[in-house]
Scaffold this motif. Structure first.
Motif, PDB file in Angstrom:
ATOM      1  N   SER A  35      26.324  57.207  28.950  1.00  0.00           N
ATOM      2  CA  SER A  35      24.998  57.596  29.501  1.00  0.00           C
ATOM      3  C   SER A  35      24.688  56.455  30.750  1.00  0.00           C
ATOM      4  O   SER A  35      24.839  55.394  30.557  1.00  0.00           O
ATOM      5  CB  SER A  35      23.848  57.439  28.593  1.00  0.00           C
ATOM      6  OG  SER A  35      23.916  58.201  27.605  1.00  0.00           O
ATOM      7  N   GLN A  85      19.086  70.114  29.723  1.00  0.00           N
ATOM      8  CA  GLN A  85      19.236  69.883  28.405  1.00  0.00           C
ATOM      9  C   GLN A  85      18.328  70.605  27.418  1.00  0.00           C
ATOM     10  O   GLN A  85      18.485  71.171  26.333  1.00  0.00           O
ATOM     11  CB  GLN A  85      18.951  68.278  28.235  1.00  0.00           C
ATOM     12  CG  GLN A  85      20.093  67.321  28.678  1.00  0.00           C
ATOM     13  CD  GLN A  85      19.889  65.974  28.353  1.00  0.00           C
ATOM     14  OE1 GLN A  85      19.073  65.696  27.310  1.00  0.00           O
ATOM     15  NE2 GLN A  85      20.372  65.034  29.456  1.00  0.00           N
ATOM     16  N   GLU A 160      24.334  68.409  30.202  1.00  0.00           N
ATOM     17  CA  GLU A 160      24.450  68.281  28.374  1.00  0.00           C
ATOM     18  C   GLU A 160      23.661  69.457  27.791  1.00  0.00           C
ATOM     19  O   GLU A 160      22.753  69.238  27.083  1.00  0.00           O
ATOM     20  CB  GLU A 160      23.618  66.868  28.054  1.00  0.00           C
ATOM     21  CG  GLU A 160      24.316  65.842  28.887  1.00  0.00           C
ATOM     22  CD  GLU A 160      24.825  64.663  28.009  1.00  0.00           C
ATOM     23  OE1 GLU A 160      25.047  64.859  26.762  1.00  0.00           O
ATOM     24  OE2 GLU A 160      24.556  63.541  28.762  1.00  0.00           O
ATOM     25  N   ALA A 163      22.830  68.807  23.884  1.00  0.00           N
ATOM     26  CA  ALA A 163      22.259  67.348  23.444  1.00  0.00           C
ATOM     27  C   ALA A 163      21.164  67.188  22.693  1.00  0.00           C
ATOM     28  O   ALA A 163      20.778  66.508  21.927  1.00  0.00           O
ATOM     29  CB  ALA A 163      21.798  66.508  24.985  1.00  0.00           C
ATOM     30  N   SER A 192      28.737  65.909  29.940  1.00  0.00           N
ATOM     31  CA  SER A 192      28.933  65.564  28.588  1.00  0.00           C
ATOM     32  C   SER A 192      28.977  64.191  28.293  1.00  0.00           C
ATOM     33  O   SER A 192      30.024  63.630  28.949  1.00  0.00           O
ATOM     34  CB  SER A 192      29.667  66.677  27.915  1.00  0.00           C
ATOM     35  OG  SER A 192      29.630  66.379  26.456  1.00  0.00           O
ATOM     36  N   HIS A 193      28.474  63.685  27.162  1.00  0.00           N
ATOM     37  CA  HIS A 193      29.221  62.488  26.718  1.00  0.00           C
ATOM     38  C   HIS A 193      29.766  62.466  25.198  1.00  0.00           C
ATOM     39  O   HIS A 193      29.783  61.514  24.578  1.00  0.00           O
ATOM     40  CB  HIS A 193      28.042  61.165  26.729  1.00  0.00           C
ATOM     41  CG  HIS A 193      26.995  61.440  25.831  1.00  0.00           C
ATOM     42  ND1 HIS A 193      25.740  62.059  26.287  1.00  0.00           N
ATOM     43  CD2 HIS A 193      26.676  61.156  24.483  1.00  0.00           C
ATOM     44  CE1 HIS A 193      24.865  62.101  25.232  1.00  0.00           C
ATOM     45  NE2 HIS A 193      25.405  61.450  24.274  1.00  0.00           N
TER      46      HIS A 193
END
Length: 372
Positions: A35, A85, A160, A163, A192-193
């Motif tokens: 992030s 999101q 995301e 998320a 994306s993480h």
């Protein structure tokens, strides 16, 4: 010609974004990183929501932005779909109304994607007369995907998209994103993480760290590098292999997967022989031996050669292994490196004791980690 050719510089307060990468063809290009690394800023620039200070953005041969040539195409003329999101559906419209809003934005002559097939693809038929407040989080995101696709985009951006979903809703929506990737022929850039999402969905991986590109390339090539674990995360260190279903062993509930480095046996895969599957093999699930062992329960033993050894902590080291044309990573103790004489060029046997199975499409189950 690249599907996406991007090189931009942008000052955002105290943060500077300076990235360049190219992605070829359709499929999913994943922007992965922690992030605050700059991922969302990149796709906002692609969409035209922000203007870079310099550089260029080209999609499929069309230039959206070029500071040197003073080109900056307006947002509404870029024809880019964007899934956020949160679904951002119009609460006063039904699902049908939200979907048709995307379709109405495009002249009839330019509508190559029809309403009915998108509804079928995303399983929205029974929801058409409902309003967003009566939908689950996963259902709302499926409607958001449909609205973006019906706007006939050249490129689909996803920031995301899972998320805000819990694990159950995420498992519900992942197969739909796979179907979009495989059946709609629309290039997708996804932020994306979550590494599990990237491994499962992406064709191309772009690692972003502190506003810079740390690496880009195929998912397997990038994940197989030892020098990138500060970005990918040491806990998730491991290799990604694409294999082919060779045969099923029905009496044991197993499937044999083949690649140019050998064969792996895994719990039965619901795919026909000849289909491709993807495995994310964690470094902690690979054990090294100097010769083929006997009398052990491990079923997967691959001939390998040490390529690189790198420290990964005060007591551990990661060993990069060539297995045919692919790579594995094994995490061992530094004492094991010394006692086994692990160094580049040494032939070893890689024993794969645990596999997280990642289907490339059509999956409905969550990721599994099992001993085989």
């Amino acid at each position: 010609m690249s599907m996406l050719d991007l090189s931009i510089r942008q000052r955002l307060g105290a943060f500077t974004l300076d990235v360049s990468f190219a992605a070829d063809g359709a499929g999913v290009t994943a922007l992965f990183g922690r992030s605050g690394s700059g991922k969302t800023s990149i796709i906002n620039a692609i969409a035209g929501l922000t203007r870079p200070d310099g550089g260029h953005i080209r999609v499929g041969g069309t230039t959206f932005f070029d500071s040197a040539r003073r080109i900056d195409v307006a947002v509404e003329k870029r024809r880019i779909g964007y899934v956020f999101q949160d679904s951002r559906l119009f609460p006063h419209m039904t699902v049908r109304g939200n979907l048709e809003f995307g379709l109405r934005r495009v002249p009839a002559a330019d509508r190559r994607i029809a309403f009915g097939p998108v509804v079928d693809l995303l399983g929205l038929g029974h929801l058409l007369d409902r309003r967003p407040r009566g939908l689950s989080g996963g259902e709302k995101q499926r409607v958001a995907f449909g609205r973006a696709i019906l706007a006939q985009p050249r490129l689909l951006l996803m920031d995301e998209p899972m998320a805000s979903l819990d694990a159950a809703r995420k498992a519900e929506i992942l197969p739909y994103i796979e179907r979009l990737r495989d059946e709609m022929n629309i290039p997708i850039v996804m932020v994306s993480h979550a590494l599990d999402e990237v491994v499962r969905l992406a064709n191309t991986l772009v690692l972003i760290a502190d506003g810079r590109v740390a690496a880009s390339g195929s998912v397997g090539a990038v994940m197989g590098r030892l020098d990138l674990q500060a970005v990918t995360g040491t806990h998730d260190a491991g290799a990604v292999l694409d294999l082919t279903v060779e045969r099923h062993v029905d009496e044991d509930g197993l499937t044999v997967l083949a690649f140019d480095g050998g064969r792996l046996t895994v719990p039965r895969v619901a795919r026909a022989p000849g289909a491709t599957v993807r495995l994310h093999i964690h470094s902690r699930d690979v054990v090294l031996a100097l010769r083929q062992p006997a009398g052990v329960s491990l079923r997967n033993a691959l001939a390998a050669k040490v390529v690189e050894v790198a420290e990964s902590g005060p007591t551990a080291a990661d060993v990069r292994l060539a297995v045919g044309g692919a790579f594995l990573i094994a995490r061992v103790t530094r004492a094991a490196v010394r006692e086994l004489g692990l160094e580049p060029g040494l032939p070893v046997v890689a024993l794969v004791k645990g596999i997280a199975f990642e289907p490339t499409s059509g999956a409905t189950a969550r990721d599994r980690v099992v001993d085989v």
